[in-house]
Design a protein around this motif. Structure first.
Motif, PDB file in Angstrom:
ATOM      1  N   GLY A 255       0.795  -1.221   0.000  1.00 20.93           N
ATOM      2  CA  GLY A 255       0.000   0.000   0.000  1.00 20.93           C
ATOM      3  C   GLY A 255       0.827   1.270   0.000  1.00 20.93           C
ATOM      4  N   ARG A 256       2.167   1.147   0.077  1.00 20.18           N
ATOM      5  CA  ARG A 256       3.056   2.306   0.027  1.00 20.18           C
ATOM      6  C   ARG A 256       3.747   2.376  -1.327  1.00 20.18           C
ATOM      7  NH1 ARG A 256       5.175  -0.506   4.050  1.00 20.18           N
ATOM      8  NH2 ARG A 256       7.218  -0.437   3.028  1.00 20.18           N
ATOM      9  N   TRP A 257       4.092   3.593  -1.755  1.00 16.57           N
ATOM     10  CA  TRP A 257       4.789   3.791  -3.027  1.00 16.57           C
ATOM     11  C   TRP A 257       6.236   4.161  -2.748  1.00 16.57           C
ATOM     12  CZ3 TRP A 257       2.488   2.267  -7.334  1.00 16.57           C
ATOM     13  CH2 TRP A 257       1.095   2.175  -7.349  1.00 16.57           C
ATOM     14  N   GLU A 258       7.161   3.423  -3.370  1.00 14.26           N
ATOM     15  CA  GLU A 258       8.586   3.651  -3.162  1.00 14.26           C
ATOM     16  C   GLU A 258       9.319   3.698  -4.497  1.00 14.26           C
ATOM     17  OE1 GLU A 258      10.173   0.722  -0.522  1.00 14.26           O
ATOM     18  OE2 GLU A 258       8.752   1.174   1.104  1.00 14.26           O
ATOM     19  N   ARG A 259      10.500   4.298  -4.487  1.00 15.61           N
ATOM     20  CA  ARG A 259      11.336   4.361  -5.681  1.00 15.61           C
ATOM     21  C   ARG A 259      11.932   2.991  -5.979  1.00 15.61           C
ATOM     22  NH1 ARG A 259      11.420   8.844  -9.145  1.00 15.61           N
ATOM     23  NH2 ARG A 259      11.177  10.750  -7.932  1.00 15.61           N
ATOM     24  N   PRO A 260      12.027   2.604  -7.260  1.00 17.50           N
ATOM     25  CA  PRO A 260      12.649   1.309  -7.600  1.00 17.50           C
ATOM     26  C   PRO A 260      14.166   1.361  -7.419  1.00 17.50           C
ATOM     27  CG  PRO A 260      12.036   2.495  -9.590  1.00 17.50           C
ATOM     28  CD  PRO A 260      11.496   3.294  -8.452  1.00 17.50           C
ATOM     29  N   LYS A 261      14.763   0.176  -7.303  1.00 20.33           N
ATOM     30  CA  LYS A 261      16.221   0.088  -7.150  1.00 20.33           C
ATOM     31  C   LYS A 261      16.925   0.621  -8.381  1.00 20.33           C
ATOM     32  CE  LYS A 261      16.097  -3.956  -4.096  1.00 20.33           C
ATOM     33  NZ  LYS A 261      16.435  -5.401  -3.982  1.00 20.33           N
ATOM     34  N   GLN A 262      16.452   0.236  -9.569  1.00 18.69           N
ATOM     35  CA  GLN A 262      16.998   0.744 -10.821  1.00 18.69           C
ATOM     36  C   GLN A 262      16.079   1.859 -11.317  1.00 18.69           C
ATOM     37  OE1 GLN A 262      17.279  -2.668 -13.416  1.00 18.69           O
ATOM     38  NE2 GLN A 262      19.165  -3.396 -12.460  1.00 18.69           N
ATOM     39  N   HIS A 263      16.523   3.085 -11.126  1.00 17.64           N
ATOM     40  CA  HIS A 263      15.675   4.232 -11.448  1.00 17.64           C
ATOM     41  C   HIS A 263      16.017   4.743 -12.844  1.00 17.64           C
ATOM     42  CE1 HIS A 263      13.176   7.693 -10.940  1.00 17.64           C
ATOM     43  NE2 HIS A 263      14.185   8.541 -11.024  1.00 17.64           N
TER      44      HIS A 263
END
Length: 322
Positions: A255-263
């Motif tokens: 339910g949370r939005w996070e940045r991906p490892k490979q941006h």
């Protein structure tokens, strides 16, 4: 002693009535009927009338002069077609199912803290997506209605609605999906489910791999693209890849939005500039070459507030570089 359960029941019932009443008021306000400022109301009416009259133009519009020189001859002009209109009409009808929408809204409110939006949609059987029609799919690939191939792999297939559009052309249909409720939907359609770390290791390759609106919701998009390339049938294998533009990568975790490892940082302010940058700075670097590209609306069934939701898609046909 018995008054306590009765009191809790009354409080719960009152809360449900209040919640439903609030949703109904919000829906009426959303329609513009209760927009009180004359200026705001005029802007609202103009926005609605413009979207209803010109969406078939704006959703598909491209300025070829803004595309890179190598991309211009690869652009395929699409347009609103009967299958897209049918999806929009179904979405509008479903949005008007008041009690169904109230139930969906209530369920989402209760379970959103512990379930992803994708899983909630899968459990409720709502939120179907539309990326392209059968005619648009065939036109992009450059094939006819009678074209057949052995294997299709649809990565992140959701409820299988878009898989259905492609499926009639393939003998075997494979799909991946991380959401358990969405897996249930795919199993109902008898698609062959593979785990997200399994499809690359089956010992066979695929004639077409679809990766639709997954690149910006993937933790390691470059690794994904490399695995896709290695999993294509040599020579004839193709990728159908859709990306929402402007490109804004996030992954959903509990339910949370996070940045991906490979941006991936996609340069450009316009749709055309980002399409060109994806081709030269992302696809080319992993050994994939653009064969065709078009602009399409990425449509999703709506709710009690909107008939449908729409994002801007670039849909590519890719092949492994020689």
């Amino acid at each position: 002693m018995s008054s306590h359960p009765q009191m809790r029941t009354l409080v719960f019932g009152a809360w449900v009535v209040f919640y439903i009443s609030l949703l109904l008021v919000m829906r009426r306000m959303w329609t513009g009927k209760y927009v009180r400022s004359p200026l705001a109301r005029a802007l609202f009416v103009n926005m609605v009338s413009e979207s209803e009259s010109s969406y078939d133009q704006e959703w598909y519009r491209c300025c070829p002069d803004l595309l890179g020189e190598s991309m211009r001859p690869l652009f395929v002009q699409s347009q609103l077609d009967p299958d897209t209109r049918a999806f929009l009409k179904r979405s509008e009808e479903k949005s008007g199912w008041l009690f169904t929408q109230l139930y969906h809204s209530f369920f989402s409110t209760v379970f959103s803290p512990i379930m992803s939006r994708t899983s909630i949609n899968g459990f409720l059987g709502r939120g179907s997506m539309f990326v392209f029609s059968g005619d648009q799919f065939r036109r992009l690939l450059g094939v006819g209605p009678d074209w057949r191939a052995d294997r299709l792999l649809d990565l992140g297939a959701g409820d299988g609605g878009v898989t259905d559009v492609m499926g009639s052309h393939f003998r075997d249909i494979y799909a991946t999906e991380v959401s358990t409720p969405m897996k249930w939907q795919l199993q109902k359609k008898s698609y062959k489910l593979l785990e997200i770390d399994e499809w690359q290791k089956t010992g066979f390759q695929y004639d077409v791999i679809s990766c639709l609106n997954l690149l910006d919701r993937c933790d390691q998009p470059l690794d994904l693209l490399r695995d896709i390339k290695l999993s294509l049938v040599p020579g004839s294998g193709r990728v159908i890849l859709a990306a929402v533009l402007p490109f804004q990568p996030y992954i959903e975790i509990g339910g949370r939005w996070e940045r991906p490892k490979q941006h991936l940082k996609i340069k450009g302010k316009t749709w055309e500039e980002q399409v060109t940058n994806l081709s030269s700075e992302v696809f080319a670097k992993v050994g994939l070459e653009v064969e065709a590209v078009t602009r399409l609306p990425y449509l999703c069934e709506g709710d009690m507030y909107k008939d449908y939701y729409v994002l801007d898609d670039a849909v590519f046909v890719l092949k492994a570089q020689d």
